[in-house]
Every structure is written in structure tokens, then in C-alpha cells.
Write an enzyme that holds these catalytic residues in place. Structure first.
Site, PDB file in Angstrom:
ATOM      1  N   LYS A   1       0.020  24.225  17.913  1.00 60.33           N
ATOM      2  CA  LYS A   1      -1.315  24.437  17.672  1.00 60.33           C
ATOM      3  C   LYS A   1      -1.569  24.060  15.746  1.00 60.33           C
ATOM      4  O   LYS A   1      -0.725  24.507  15.172  1.00 60.33           O
ATOM      5  CB  LYS A   1      -1.681  25.407  17.728  1.00 60.33           C
ATOM      6  CG  LYS A   1      -3.496  25.963  17.125  1.00 60.33           C
ATOM      7  CD  LYS A   1      -3.823  27.981  17.363  1.00 60.33           C
ATOM      8  CE  LYS A   1      -5.587  27.808  17.068  1.00 60.33           C
ATOM      9  NZ  LYS A   1      -5.730  28.646  17.473  1.00 60.33           N
TER      10      LYS A   1
ATOM     11  N   SER B   1      -9.334  29.877  20.200  1.00 57.36           N
ATOM     12  CA  SER B   1      -9.414  28.436  19.391  1.00 57.36           C
ATOM     13  C   SER B   1      -8.170  27.474  20.328  1.00 57.36           C
ATOM     14  O   SER B   1      -8.522  26.514  19.450  1.00 57.36           O
ATOM     15  CB  SER B   1      -8.952  28.770  18.082  1.00 57.36           C
ATOM     16  OG  SER B   1      -8.412  29.804  17.857  1.00 57.36           O
TER      17      SER B   1
ATOM     18  N   SER C   1      -7.611  34.239  21.734  1.00 64.27           N
ATOM     19  CA  SER C   1      -7.390  32.428  21.145  1.00 64.27           C
ATOM     20  C   SER C   1      -6.444  32.005  21.884  1.00 64.27           C
ATOM     21  O   SER C   1      -6.491  30.992  21.841  1.00 64.27           O
ATOM     22  CB  SER C   1      -7.411  31.909  19.360  1.00 64.27           C
ATOM     23  OG  SER C   1      -8.769  32.299  19.107  1.00 64.27           O
TER      24      SER C   1
HETATM   25  N1  GLN Z   1     -12.659  33.365  19.856  1.00 63.45           N
HETATM   26  C1  GLN Z   1     -12.846  34.104  18.690  1.00 63.45           C
HETATM   27  C2  GLN Z   1     -13.427  34.240  17.454  1.00 63.45           C
HETATM   28  O1  GLN Z   1     -13.998  33.324  17.232  1.00 63.45           O
HETATM   29  C3  GLN Z   1     -11.381  34.640  18.839  1.00 63.45           C
HETATM   30  C4  GLN Z   1     -10.551  33.350  17.764  1.00 63.45           C
HETATM   31  C5  GLN Z   1      -8.574  33.813  17.347  1.00 63.45           C
HETATM   32  O2  GLN Z   1      -8.497  34.195  18.666  1.00 63.45           O
HETATM   33  N2  GLN Z   1      -8.674  32.415  16.533  1.00 63.45           N
HETATM   34  O3  GLN Z   1     -13.156  34.932  16.188  1.00 63.45           O
END
Ligand code: GLN
Length: 510
Positions: free
Chosen positions: A79, A161, A185
Site C-alpha cells: 500500500k 482505503s 481499511s
Molecule cells: N473509512 C475509514 C476512514 O475513512 C477508515 C479508513 C482507514 O481505516 N484507514 O477513516
């Protein structure tokens, strides 16, 4: 029977490489070709074929000398939130376009060439994977480098994400990838793309070299097609990182692959999970969860019962509060973490400005996307004098209560199960103008994040539109082995995790 090279999992590839039935250069070349063929998915933001092939040749030389390392020669991808020396790191942001880190993140080094006393598992880095900007998002549609498409339906989001990671694994571009999970994410994109992913206990993996979003929540973890492959990667990634990450737990690495095939103590081979109590929180199965997801999750739970597990009803009464709590704490930490992007120390600087203040304003307005700016504003607001007590402090108190709810639930069960997300993957653009609806879709992943608990997403069938559904398993702190074992046993009798999207082009037989 020949099986296409890209269908091989991490464990199979590592074995084939060690037995020299295939070379790392061959595998790397084949997967690089697939990456090129699937460019329309938008999963990769950086690929350096020369770097990948050089690493593959080094691995082949080591293999030829009879050297052994758990992932020697296996191509994976990271990532783009994990910093890498040999490839640029952007965190999906214009702010970091072209940024080169002078060092590798600890988990990158451990999976790859090693460093600082760690020998490295010998994986080859195929490239860097697209993600929501600074890991803020649930659809991978907040990336400055364009959206990622879900291989099961290119009109849909892959989740976020870590959407690039999930899409790349699902499309068989890599057998495994790293992701990071702050509020879901790893788990949610794994669910949306039909792959397996685990977010470890907070502190199990070093955060050194993870571009910070919300430091009290961020964790790296593996995404692969099977629980066994996740176990292989996590065994390498986890472990203390003294001097680099003070929140990384002082607990030696463990071999998460050990005993995966064995029944639980006292259980039979036919009912290997006998004695395992799986708690079903009523709050995870309410009206908010769509019927297609519920049906797939229930069917998966019935399979766990056949494997010997007992289902028990539990409660996580503050589940709904996880959303406002998380969306206060995470932006608060983000507003602080992202203050470093000032046009002086890192990355982007506005081309034109009048004075220093104007330079800051223009740099941050031009460098950050809309969602990141929204969160910086929210975070700054909840931390400001007069609102700190009302919002930030209150959220911290509720965070503690949410963690206590889990402790209470775990007095009645060994694992908690439920859906990962209330629906299958939505259409690209569907939630763009309505960020709140995306926040609400995080409801089942946020509680474990706030409590620092390990959570897993396991492919559990298909819902509306033939799109994958994920079963979430949550364990007590440091129960990664229990999660991976339960998931692996489930995957021995089901084949959801082996299904490939129809759009995945066949290439390269061996
Ligand atoms: N969807 C959540 C956010 O927007 C989680 C994102 C994540 O785990 N990085 O913060």
C-alpha cells in the site's frame, strides 16, 4: 494439470521457488505482465520493472545457493502508505507526488530485504498500490491518482482505503499485499473484493514508516487470498521495533502458520472447532445490515457450527457510538499528523505565493484533496479551546466504554463474528457527494479499531449483483492465532476465497 502461475498463493509459490520448480524472475515477469494487462483497474500507482526484476534475480541467486527465507522470491506489493526506499511513496496524495523515502518502513524491510538485524523474508516488491488519500476513505475514490475499480465489477468501488491492495490480490496481480487499517481499511476492501485480510492487535506490527493518519489506531496487516497466506505474512511482519515505535508491543514474533491444520485441543478432525464459542452481537445484525449480506453471513456461521463452533448471543451496546467517536478521534489525530505538510519539509509547495502564510495556505489547499481538508477542519475544530472537552475528551471516554463492552462480550465467547460492512461494494461516485453515508458504512469495523482489537475479513459468499461478502471475525487482544485458525478451518471446507472474478484475464500457464 497445470495451474496458471497467477493463481498460486504465497505458500505454494514459496514452496515451488524453494524447490526451484519455478524461478522468481519468471514469476515476477508473469505478474508484471498481468499488472500491465490490468492497468484499467488503477490498482498500482508505481511499478518499477527494473527494481522488481533485480530483486527477483537476487532472490534466485540466494535460492540457488540453497538459502531459505519464508518469502524468498515471492512477489508482493505494498500500500502506498508504507514508505519504500526503492519506489516513490505518495499516500495517494498530490502533496507527496514523487516523494522518495530515505528508508523502508519496518514491515516493508521485514517482508523484503531486511535491515537492522532482521534478515528479511525475501519477498520481491512488485510495486506500490493505490489508496485513499492519507488512508482517509472507504471507497478508494479519494485518491489523487484516480479511483481503483473493483475486479468483480469495474463500475464499483473496491472498498478503501486499501482498495488497490484488495483489487490487486483479487485480480491475481499479486498473491498478497500489505494494507493499513485505521477504522476498517484492511477488512472492508478485503470484503468488497472477496479476499482475506487481517488487522492485527494495535501495536502488534511496527508503525515505523507508515505515513501517519491517526496514530492511536493505525496498524499494518496482510491481505491475501487465504488465511494461511495471511498467517505467513503476519508471522514476518509482527514483532517489537525497539527505538522506532514506542507503541509497538514488546512481544516476540510468532509463527502464525503453526497448528493451522490441527483441530482445537480436545476437538475431533470432523468437528475441528468444537469448543469455540462465537459471539454474535445483536447490534451487528440489525436493520442497517442489508438482507443479502445478512444471508451470506448467516450461511457462513452455519458452516462454523458444522465445524463444531457454538454460536452465542452477545451485545456491544455502544456500536452506534463508534461512528461519532471515531470521526472525532481520527480527524483530531489527523489534523495534528498532517500539520507537517507545510510546503517546507516535505513534498508539494505552491508555485506562487505572496508571503509565508500565503505559501502555507496555497500549498495545503492545492496539495490536499477535499476529504483530507474536511478532516483537518473537523479535527482542528474538535481540538480547539472550548470544544476540546465537549468533543475530543468525550470521544476518548466513549472509546474506553466501547473497549469495555468488548471485554464484557469476551467473557461469554472466544471470538465475535458479524458482517464487515452493511452492504456489498457500491458504485463509483455514489457516495462522493455524501461523505456521511460513507462514514456510516464503517459501523461494523470501527468498534474493534477503537478497542485496538484484531479483526479479520473472510470471504463468505456473494450478495446483490454477484458481489463478494465478507465475514468479520474479531478476537481479544493478541488472539491473531485464534482468528487465523478459525478462518483457515472455514476455508478448508468452503471455496469462497478461491473464486476469481470473471474479468480476470487468463495469462501464463506453467
Ligand atoms: N473509512 C475509514 C476512514 O475513512 C477508515 C479508513 C482507514 O481505516 N484507514 O477513516
Amino acid at each position: 494439470m497445470s495451474i496458471a502461475l497467477h493463481e498460486w498463493g504465497v505458500a505454494e509459490l514459496a514452496t515451488a521457488l524453494a524447490q526451484r520448480r519455478v524461478s522468481s524472475a519468471e514469476v515476477t515477469q508473469a505478474l508484471l505482465q498481468r499488472v500491465r494487462e490490468h492497468a484499467h483497474l488503477g490498482a498500482f500507482v508505481a511499478v518499477d520493472e527494473e527494481v522488481a526484476l533485480r530483486q527477483a534475480r537476487v532472490a534466485d541467486e540466494r535460492l540457488a545457493r540453497g538459502e531459505r527465507a519464508p518469502l524468498l522470491g515471492v512477489p508482493i506489493a505494498h500500500k502506498d502508505v508504507l514508505v519504500t526506499r526503492e519506489l516513490p511513496t505518495t499516500a495517494g496524495s498530490r502533496m507527496l507526488a514523487g516523494y522518495r523515502s530515505p528508508f523502508d518502513a519496518t514491515v516493508v524491510a521485514r517482508l523484503g530485504a531486511g535491515g537492522d538485524g532482521h534478515p528479511g523474508a525475501g519477498a520481491v516488491t512488485l510495486g506500490k498500490l493505490n489508496c485513499d488519500e492519507f488512508a482517509m476513505g472507504s471507497g478508494n475514490d479519494n485518491s489523487a491518482y484516480g479511483p481503483v475499480r473493483n475486479p468483480w465489477d469495474p463500475a464499483r468501488v473496491p472498498g478503501g482505503s486499501s482498495g488497490g491492495s484488495a483489487a490487486a490480490v483479487a485480480a491475481r496481480l499479486v498473491p498478497a499485499a500489505t494494507g493499513t487499517d485505521t477504522g476498517g481499511s484492511i477488512r472492508q476492501p478485503a470484503a468488497f473484493c472477496g479476499v482475506t485480510g487481517i488487522k492485527p492487535t494495535y501495536g502488534r506490527c511496527s508503525r515505523y514508516g507508515l505515513i501517519a493518519y491517526a496514530s492511536s489506531l493505525d496498524q499494518a496487516g496482510p491481505m491475501a487470498r487465504s488465511a494461511r497466506d495471511c498467517a505467513l505474512l503476519l508471522s514476518v511482519m509482527a514483532g517489537p521495533d525497539p527505538d522506532r515505535d514506542a507503541t509497538c508491543l514488546d512481544r516476540p514474533p510468532e509463527d502464525y502458520t503453526r497448528g493451522l491444520d490441527d483441530p482445537l485441543p480436545g476437538a475431533s478432525a470432523a468437528r475441528p472447532l468444537q469448543g469455540l464459542r462465537i459471539g454474535l452481537p445483536a447490534e451487528f445484525f440489525g436493520d442497517g445490515c442489508s438482507p443479502d449480506v445478512q444471508a451470506a453471513v448467516r450461511a457462513a456461521l452455519a458452516e462454523f457450527e458444522r465445524l463444531g463452533a457454538t454460536l452465542v448471543d452477545v451485545h456491544l451496546p455502544r456500536t452506534e457510538l463508534a461512528i461519532p467517536t471515531y470521526y472525532i478521534i481520527a480527524p483530531a489525530e489527523a489534523s495534528s499528523n498532517l500539520s507537517r505538510y507545510d510546503g517546507v519539509r516535505y513534498g508539494y509547495r505552491a508555485a506562487q505565493y505572496t508571503d509565508l502564510f500565503d505559501m502555507y495556505c496555497r500549498t495545503r489547499s492545492e496539495g490536499f484533496g477535499a476529504e483530507v481538508q474536511r478532516r483537518i477542519l473537523m479535527g482542528t475544530y474538535v481540538l480547539s479551546h472550548g470544544y476540546y472537552d465537549a468533543y475530543y475528551l468525550k470521544a476518548q471516554q466513549i472509546r474506553r466504554l466501547i473497549a469495555q463492552d468488548f471485554l464484557q462480550a469476551f467473557s461469554q465467547c472466544d471470538l465475535i463474528a458479524g458482517p464487515v460492512a452493511p452492504t456489498v461494494a457500491w458504485r463509483i461516485g455514489e457516495k462522493t457527494d455524501d461523505p456521511l453515508s460513507a462514514y456510516l458504512a464503517d459501523i461494523y469495523t470501527l468498534p474493534a479499531s477503537l478497542a485496538g482489537l484484531p479483526g479479520m475479513s473472510v470471504p463468505a459468499g456473494f450478495g446483490d449483483g454477484g458481489l463478494p461478502v465478507g465475514l468479520q471475525l474479531i478476537g481479544p487482544h493478541l488472539a491473531e492465532q485464534r482468528l487465523l485458525h478459525a478462518a483457515h478451518q472455514f476455508q478448508r471446507t468452503t471455496d469462497w476465497h478461491t473464486r476469481a472474478p470473471a474479468s480476470v484475464l487468463p495469462s501464463c500457464q506453467v
